[in-house]
Design a protein around this motif. Structure first.
Motif, mmCIF file in Angstrom:
data_model
loop_
_atom_site.group_PDB
_atom_site.id
_atom_site.type_symbol
_atom_site.label_atom_id
_atom_site.label_comp_id
_atom_site.label_asym_id
_atom_site.label_seq_id
_atom_site.Cartn_x
_atom_site.Cartn_y
_atom_site.Cartn_z
ATOM 1 N N LEU A 1 15.670 -40.921 -3.381
ATOM 2 C CA LEU A 1 16.668 -40.770 -2.811
ATOM 3 C C LEU A 1 17.485 -40.633 -4.554
ATOM 4 O O LEU A 1 18.227 -39.457 -5.062
ATOM 5 C CB LEU A 1 17.589 -41.825 -2.983
ATOM 6 C CG LEU A 1 17.836 -42.601 -1.340
ATOM 7 C CD1 LEU A 1 18.848 -43.294 -1.797
ATOM 8 C CD2 LEU A 1 18.387 -41.220 -0.386
ATOM 9 N N TRP B 1 31.069 -54.158 5.406
ATOM 10 C CA TRP B 1 30.873 -52.558 5.188
ATOM 11 C C TRP B 1 31.589 -51.338 5.138
ATOM 12 O O TRP B 1 31.206 -50.541 4.632
ATOM 13 C CB TRP B 1 30.123 -52.304 6.904
ATOM 14 C CG TRP B 1 28.757 -53.260 7.181
ATOM 15 C CD1 TRP B 1 29.684 -54.453 7.644
ATOM 16 C CD2 TRP B 1 27.629 -53.225 6.867
ATOM 17 N NE1 TRP B 1 27.932 -54.537 7.709
ATOM 18 C CE2 TRP B 1 26.223 -53.985 6.968
ATOM 19 C CE3 TRP B 1 26.964 -52.194 6.113
ATOM 20 C CZ2 TRP B 1 25.385 -53.881 6.731
ATOM 21 C CZ3 TRP B 1 25.986 -51.736 6.135
ATOM 22 C CH2 TRP B 1 25.165 -53.145 7.012
ATOM 23 N N ALA C 1 30.837 -48.236 2.287
ATOM 24 C CA ALA C 1 30.666 -47.321 3.109
ATOM 25 C C ALA C 1 31.851 -46.112 2.364
ATOM 26 O O ALA C 1 31.611 -45.271 1.906
ATOM 27 C CB ALA C 1 31.200 -46.843 4.587
ATOM 28 N N ALA D 1 29.616 -45.465 -0.887
ATOM 29 C CA ALA D 1 28.722 -44.314 -0.808
ATOM 30 C C ALA D 1 29.544 -43.017 -0.781
ATOM 31 O O ALA D 1 28.674 -41.973 -1.715
ATOM 32 C CB ALA D 1 28.041 -44.509 0.364
ATOM 33 N N ASP E 1 18.319 -55.346 3.112
ATOM 34 C CA ASP E 1 18.808 -54.414 2.267
ATOM 35 C C ASP E 1 17.822 -53.106 2.252
ATOM 36 O O ASP E 1 17.973 -51.769 2.481
ATOM 37 C CB ASP E 1 19.513 -54.542 1.402
ATOM 38 C CG ASP E 1 18.602 -55.327 0.174
ATOM 39 O OD1 ASP E 1 17.289 -55.204 0.980
ATOM 40 O OD2 ASP E 1 18.566 -55.540 -0.759
ATOM 41 N N LEU F 1 18.475 -50.418 4.604
ATOM 42 C CA LEU F 1 19.578 -49.616 4.953
ATOM 43 C C LEU F 1 19.269 -48.427 3.838
ATOM 44 O O LEU F 1 18.841 -47.317 3.642
ATOM 45 C CB LEU F 1 20.744 -50.209 4.398
ATOM 46 C CG LEU F 1 21.370 -50.147 3.411
ATOM 47 C CD1 LEU F 1 22.205 -49.300 4.969
ATOM 48 C CD2 LEU F 1 22.617 -50.311 2.740
ATOM 49 N N LEU F 2 18.104 -49.434 2.833
ATOM 50 C CA LEU F 2 17.929 -47.820 2.146
ATOM 51 C C LEU F 2 16.971 -47.096 2.446
ATOM 52 O O LEU F 2 16.895 -45.764 2.446
ATOM 53 C CB LEU F 2 16.493 -48.580 0.525
ATOM 54 C CG LEU F 2 17.764 -49.526 -0.150
ATOM 55 C CD1 LEU F 2 16.941 -50.945 -0.449
ATOM 56 C CD2 LEU F 2 18.312 -48.809 -1.735
ATOM 57 N N CYS G 1 18.748 -44.409 4.641
ATOM 58 C CA CYS G 1 19.209 -43.755 3.918
ATOM 59 C C CYS G 1 18.388 -42.487 3.297
ATOM 60 O O CYS G 1 19.082 -41.261 3.291
ATOM 61 C CB CYS G 1 20.296 -44.689 2.755
ATOM 62 S SG CYS G 1 21.788 -45.110 3.624
ATOM 63 N N VAL H 1 17.484 -39.932 5.670
ATOM 64 C CA VAL H 1 18.742 -39.317 5.990
ATOM 65 C C VAL H 1 18.988 -38.178 5.769
ATOM 66 O O VAL H 1 18.635 -36.502 5.680
ATOM 67 C CB VAL H 1 20.265 -39.592 6.246
ATOM 68 C CG1 VAL H 1 21.287 -38.772 6.899
ATOM 69 C CG2 VAL H 1 20.268 -40.912 7.649
ATOM 70 N N VAL H 2 18.785 -38.609 4.003
ATOM 71 C CA VAL H 2 18.798 -37.557 3.228
ATOM 72 C C VAL H 2 17.497 -36.782 3.074
ATOM 73 O O VAL H 2 17.679 -35.187 2.981
ATOM 74 C CB VAL H 2 18.686 -38.334 1.644
ATOM 75 C CG1 VAL H 2 18.405 -37.141 0.621
ATOM 76 C CG2 VAL H 2 20.212 -38.615 1.211
ATOM 77 N N LEU I 1 24.536 -40.863 -3.893
ATOM 78 C CA LEU I 1 23.997 -42.643 -3.275
ATOM 79 C C LEU I 1 22.905 -43.206 -3.494
ATOM 80 O O LEU I 1 23.120 -44.474 -3.374
ATOM 81 C CB LEU I 1 23.692 -41.760 -2.226
ATOM 82 C CG LEU I 1 23.412 -42.189 -0.556
ATOM 83 C CD1 LEU I 1 24.321 -43.311 -0.201
ATOM 84 C CD2 LEU I 1 22.941 -41.537 0.387
ATOM 85 N N LEU J 1 23.338 -47.405 -3.744
ATOM 86 C CA LEU J 1 22.513 -48.120 -3.241
ATOM 87 C C LEU J 1 21.511 -48.794 -4.154
ATOM 88 O O LEU J 1 20.874 -49.846 -3.589
ATOM 89 C CB LEU J 1 21.188 -46.886 -2.138
ATOM 90 C CG LEU J 1 21.689 -46.685 -0.668
ATOM 91 C CD1 LEU J 1 21.247 -45.750 -0.163
ATOM 92 C CD2 LEU J 1 22.798 -47.825 -0.612
#
Length: 292
Positions: free
Chosen positions: A20, A62, A66, A69, A144, A147-148, A151, A154-155, A206, A210
């Motif tokens: 990221l 959450w 959100a 973020a 966690d 989640l990382l 993300c 997605v990036v 982001l 994170l």
């Protein structure tokens, strides 16, 4: 076996965090040739302001995460775009000055953050699920990390789609190949390059939010810590190669986790040795382009 699974998956989570941060560095260098040492400052201010807003809205939920973020990405994008517009734009053909200015910004920003939020880490509150673990084949994986990883995927997908499927992506790629030709067609390349900086800053923002989830705190040095590994990942992957940065992020983080566990906490040293080995054997990195 469960130890190996734990180390590999936690390494993937750490690698996602590295990516990221490194994705913005790689994108800006690959498309614009700017080695941006101020990238860590984008990350840190995004982490602080994301945390400030998120905790006031709904700390430890959450919704709060959100909002953090979204705020972090917006702050990263705005700060990066302003940096490009006010400073970097005038230095595109002056690489030494670019490096000096961005290093100066990086150092000055740490002092600014310490003066604003203090020198001690500020511990954050996360949603309950992120503090728990999920058992996979006997290994208890911190949630966690999932989640990382999500993300980062997605990036990566978002940046690839932007560059390959949008008009601005086409303009940016064409501008990199022949800026004068694109300008002659009446297209404002400078605006497109500012957009590249904003996208890189948003990814860093982001990453900053994170990172506060991963480490459990925000501090003035958060960006500096991650920037070192982001540069290593960018160099190993090949300067300017987004795919190379993704692969290198995973390799570096997994290697770091394995070395920390099996070689007495020598993960950072092993990563530096790996960097030296890659530079000796393949100076342009795993997927970097050969010099013309």
């Amino acid at each position: 076996m469960d130890t190996i699974i734990l180390l590999v998956i936690t390494g993937l989570g750490l690698g996602a965090l590295y990516f990221l941060v490194a994705s913005g560095l790689s994108l800006i260098y690959g498309l614009m040739g700017v080695l941006n040492f101020a990238h860590g400052a984008f990350l840190t201010i995004s982490a602080f302001l994301g945390w400030e807003v998120g905790r006031r809205v709904s700390d430890g939920t959450w919704l709060g995460l959100a909002i953090s973020a979204v705020v972090g990405m917006a702050v990263g994008a705005i700060v990066a775009a302003l940096t490009e517009f006010l400073i970097i734009r005038r230095l595109y053909e002056r690489h030494i000055e670019q490096a000096l200015v961005t290093v100066g910004l990086s150092l000055a920003s740490v002092a600014l953050f310490e003066g604003t939020w203090g020198t001690d880490p500020i511990y954050t509150v996360r949603p309950d699920w992120l503090t728990e673990t999920t058992t996979i084949l006997g290994a208890r994986i911190p949630n966690d990390r999932f989640l990382l990883i999500a993300c980062a995927l997605v990036v990566l997908g978002g940046i690839v789609l932007f560059l390959n499927r949008t008009r601005y992506g086409l303009i940016i790629r064409a501008g990199v190949e022949n800026r004068h030709m694109v300008t002659a067609l009446g297209i404002d390349v400078r605006r497109a390059f500012t957009l590249v900086f904003a996208i890189g800053g948003a990814a860093a923002g982001l990453g900053g939010v994170l990172a506060s989830v991963y480490y459990g705190y925000v501090s003035a040095h958060l960006g500096s810590i991650l920037l070192i590994f982001a540069f290593i990942v960018t160099v190993i992957g090949g300067l300017g190669s987004l795919t190379g940065a993704a692969i290198a992020s995973i390799l570096v983080a997994v290697l770091q986790q394995l070395a920390n566990f099996y070689l007495g906490g020598t993960g950072d040293l092993v990563v530096v040795v790996a960097l030296a080995a890659v530079l000796l054997v393949r100076p342009r990195g795993l997927l970097g382009k050969a010099a013309a």
